[in-house]
Write an enzyme that holds these catalytic residues in place. Structure first.
Site, PDB file in Angstrom:
ATOM      1  N   TYR A  23     -15.547  -8.820  12.586  1.00  0.00           N
ATOM      2  CA  TYR A  23     -14.410  -9.465  12.671  1.00  0.00           C
ATOM      3  C   TYR A  23     -13.793  -9.628  14.144  1.00  0.00           C
ATOM      4  O   TYR A  23     -13.242 -11.003  14.152  1.00  0.00           O
ATOM      5  CB  TYR A  23     -13.379  -8.645  11.823  1.00  0.00           C
ATOM      6  CG  TYR A  23     -11.959  -9.074  11.776  1.00  0.00           C
ATOM      7  CD1 TYR A  23     -11.625  -9.935  10.787  1.00  0.00           C
ATOM      8  CD2 TYR A  23     -10.991  -8.317  12.358  1.00  0.00           C
ATOM      9  CE1 TYR A  23     -10.188 -10.402  10.668  1.00  0.00           C
ATOM     10  CE2 TYR A  23      -9.751  -8.809  12.380  1.00  0.00           C
ATOM     11  CZ  TYR A  23      -9.344  -9.578  11.498  1.00  0.00           C
ATOM     12  OH  TYR A  23      -7.972 -10.068  11.357  1.00  0.00           O
TER      13      TYR A  23
HETATM   14  N1  NAD Z   1      -2.507  -8.208   8.067  1.00  0.00           N
HETATM   15  C1  NAD Z   1      -2.945  -7.851   9.045  1.00  0.00           C
HETATM   16  O1  NAD Z   1      -2.552  -6.778   9.672  1.00  0.00           O
HETATM   17  C2  NAD Z   1      -3.337  -8.837  10.191  1.00  0.00           C
HETATM   18  C3  NAD Z   1      -3.600  -8.463  11.597  1.00  0.00           C
HETATM   19  C4  NAD Z   1      -4.079  -9.575  12.652  1.00  0.00           C
HETATM   20  C5  NAD Z   1      -4.617 -10.502  12.067  1.00  0.00           C
HETATM   21  N2  NAD Z   1      -4.465 -10.846  10.689  1.00  0.00           N
HETATM   22  C6  NAD Z   1      -4.997 -12.149  10.230  1.00  0.00           C
HETATM   23  O2  NAD Z   1      -4.187 -12.570   9.393  1.00  0.00           O
HETATM   24  C7  NAD Z   1      -4.668 -13.800   8.336  1.00  0.00           C
HETATM   25  C8  NAD Z   1      -4.027 -13.372   6.992  1.00  0.00           C
HETATM   26  O3  NAD Z   1      -4.376 -12.266   6.790  1.00  0.00           O
HETATM   27  P1  NAD Z   1      -3.427 -11.482   5.617  1.00  0.00           P
HETATM   28  O4  NAD Z   1      -3.296 -10.016   5.846  1.00  0.00           O
HETATM   29  O5  NAD Z   1      -2.120 -11.916   5.001  1.00  0.00           O
HETATM   30  O6  NAD Z   1      -4.414 -11.184   4.419  1.00  0.00           O
HETATM   31  P2  NAD Z   1      -4.335 -11.562   2.635  1.00  0.00           P
HETATM   32  O7  NAD Z   1      -5.699 -10.915   2.150  1.00  0.00           O
HETATM   33  O8  NAD Z   1      -3.061 -10.976   2.241  1.00  0.00           O
HETATM   34  O9  NAD Z   1      -4.399 -13.006   2.502  1.00  0.00           O
HETATM   35  C9  NAD Z   1      -5.660 -13.861   3.145  1.00  0.00           C
HETATM   36  C10 NAD Z   1      -5.885 -15.146   1.939  1.00  0.00           C
HETATM   37  O10 NAD Z   1      -6.855 -15.822   2.431  1.00  0.00           O
HETATM   38  C11 NAD Z   1      -7.451 -16.172   1.437  1.00  0.00           C
HETATM   39  N3  NAD Z   1      -8.811 -16.386   1.742  1.00  0.00           N
HETATM   40  C12 NAD Z   1      -9.899 -15.332   1.909  1.00  0.00           C
HETATM   41  N4  NAD Z   1     -11.022 -16.151   2.178  1.00  0.00           N
HETATM   42  C13 NAD Z   1     -10.738 -17.327   1.962  1.00  0.00           C
HETATM   43  C14 NAD Z   1     -11.851 -18.647   2.188  1.00  0.00           C
HETATM   44  N5  NAD Z   1     -12.923 -18.271   2.317  1.00  0.00           N
HETATM   45  N6  NAD Z   1     -11.170 -19.575   2.043  1.00  0.00           N
HETATM   46  C15 NAD Z   1      -9.944 -19.749   1.669  1.00  0.00           C
HETATM   47  N7  NAD Z   1      -9.224 -18.758   1.601  1.00  0.00           N
HETATM   48  C16 NAD Z   1      -9.421 -17.659   1.699  1.00  0.00           C
HETATM   49  C17 NAD Z   1      -7.187 -15.113   0.244  1.00  0.00           C
HETATM   50  O11 NAD Z   1      -7.317 -15.577  -1.095  1.00  0.00           O
HETATM   51  C18 NAD Z   1      -5.735 -14.748   0.438  1.00  0.00           C
HETATM   52  O12 NAD Z   1      -4.916 -15.466  -0.265  1.00  0.00           O
HETATM   53  C19 NAD Z   1      -6.036 -13.492   8.549  1.00  0.00           C
HETATM   54  O13 NAD Z   1      -6.463 -14.332   9.340  1.00  0.00           O
HETATM   55  C20 NAD Z   1      -6.153 -12.168   9.186  1.00  0.00           C
HETATM   56  O14 NAD Z   1      -7.269 -12.049  10.034  1.00  0.00           O
HETATM   57  C21 NAD Z   1      -3.957  -9.874   9.681  1.00  0.00           C
END
Ligand code: NAD
Length: 252
Positions: free
Chosen positions: A157
């Site tokens: 990742y």
């Molecule tokens: N939450 C954290 O701690 C954190 C930290 C650093 C980065 N991020 C990044 O933030 C972003 C959002 O993460 P989150 O924590 O809100 O996750 P989450 O799982 O709550 O939401 C992710 C959303 O993306 C959608 N998704 C997944 N695969 C997909 C695909 N192939 N096509 C279209 N949609 C898709 C899912 O259905 C979901 O609605 C991501 O890029 C994640 O890597 C999150």
């Protein structure tokens, strides 16, 4: 005197806009007046967020999109364009991850994480780029502090997210002449449905928060505020930057 951000008449697409950080970004851009295309793998989640935005007086349309498929991206963008108009801003937020020792990742798991998080983001960006250039819009990429300082058990990742930083900087150099800004946000651990398992494994929010100078982990709105800034004219002289939004956890 007050400063306001008015995105009225501008279409913003948020991938993964049906949950967590993407949901907060979709709702925040809508509150600033943007028409929001919510592109999510889960049609149900995208519909829910679009309905909540409409109930709040905003404009949004849901599109079921798997960013790992170029056909699905084109179909989803067609739905959004016909309902709202050409895309001015793209927030590349959708991603997938796996948490396990590097050596235990199967080739299929590596392909899935890279295929969605890195290749999928490139595919959406290619599909929307002509629209964005025509409107001198913006691209925001959600990377991760895991890409900047490393994250144990999340090497694949983190590699994908580091790739997105390279994409952000190189594309920023390429499209700057069209007044298109390309910037990345690197969130620290943020309280979302997607991170719940990770937070639990790490010993819970309170334990994690001790490592944060500002004393707490992130909320989705913290990241959405930064995304709004990067989409708005307030950041018009910023491009190719990676903004850590992490309560001071990462200072680079
Ligand atoms: N939450 C954290 O701690 C954190 C930290 C650093 C980065 N991020 C990044 O933030 C972003 C959002 O993460 P989150 O924590 O809100 O996750 P989450 O799982 O709550 O939401 C992710 C959303 O993306 C959608 N998704 C997944 N695969 C997909 C695909 N192939 N096509 C279209 N949609 C898709 C899912 O259905 C979901 O609605 C991501 O890029 C994640 O890597 C999150």
């Amino acid at each position: 005197m007050s400063i306001s951000i008015d995105l009225a008449g501008q279409v913003a697409v948020v991938t993964g806009g049906g949950s967590g950080i993407g949901e907060a970004i979709s709702k925040t851009l809508a509150r600033a007046g943007a028409s929001v295309g919510i592109a999510d793998l889960s049609a149900e989640s995208a519909e829910r967020v679009a309905k909540e935005i409409a109930a709040d007086g905003g404009q949004a349309v849901a599109a079921a999109v798997d960013i790992a498929s170029r056909e699905s991206i084109e179909a989803g963008l067609a739905v959004i364009r016909s309902a709202l108009g050409p895309v001015a801003h793209l927030v590349n937020n959708a991603a997938t991850w796996s948490v396990k020792p590097f050596a235990d990742h199967t080739p299929t798991e590596i392909d899935r994480v890279i295929g969605v998080t890195l290749t999928g983001t490139m595919a959406v960006t290619q599909a929307a780029l002509a629209d964005i250039v025509a409107q001198a819009g913006s691209i925001v990429v959600i990377s991760s502090d895991g890409a900047r300082i490393g994250e144990r058990y999340m090497s694949v990742y983190a590699a994908a997210k580091a790739g997105l930083i390279g994409l952000t900087k190189s594309l920023a150099r390429e499209v700057g002449r069209y007044q298109v800004n390309v910037n990345a946000i690197a969130p620290g651990t943020t309280n979302t449905p997607g991170s719940a398992g990770f937070i639990e494994q790490a010993g819970g929010q309170e334990k994690l928060a001790r490592a944060y100078p500002l004393g707490r982990i992130g909320e989705p709105q913290d990241i959405a505020n930064a995304a709004l800034f990067l989409v708005s004219p307030l950041s018009s002289w910023m491009t190719g930057q990676v903004l850590s939004v992490s309560g001071g956890f990462t200072m680079v």
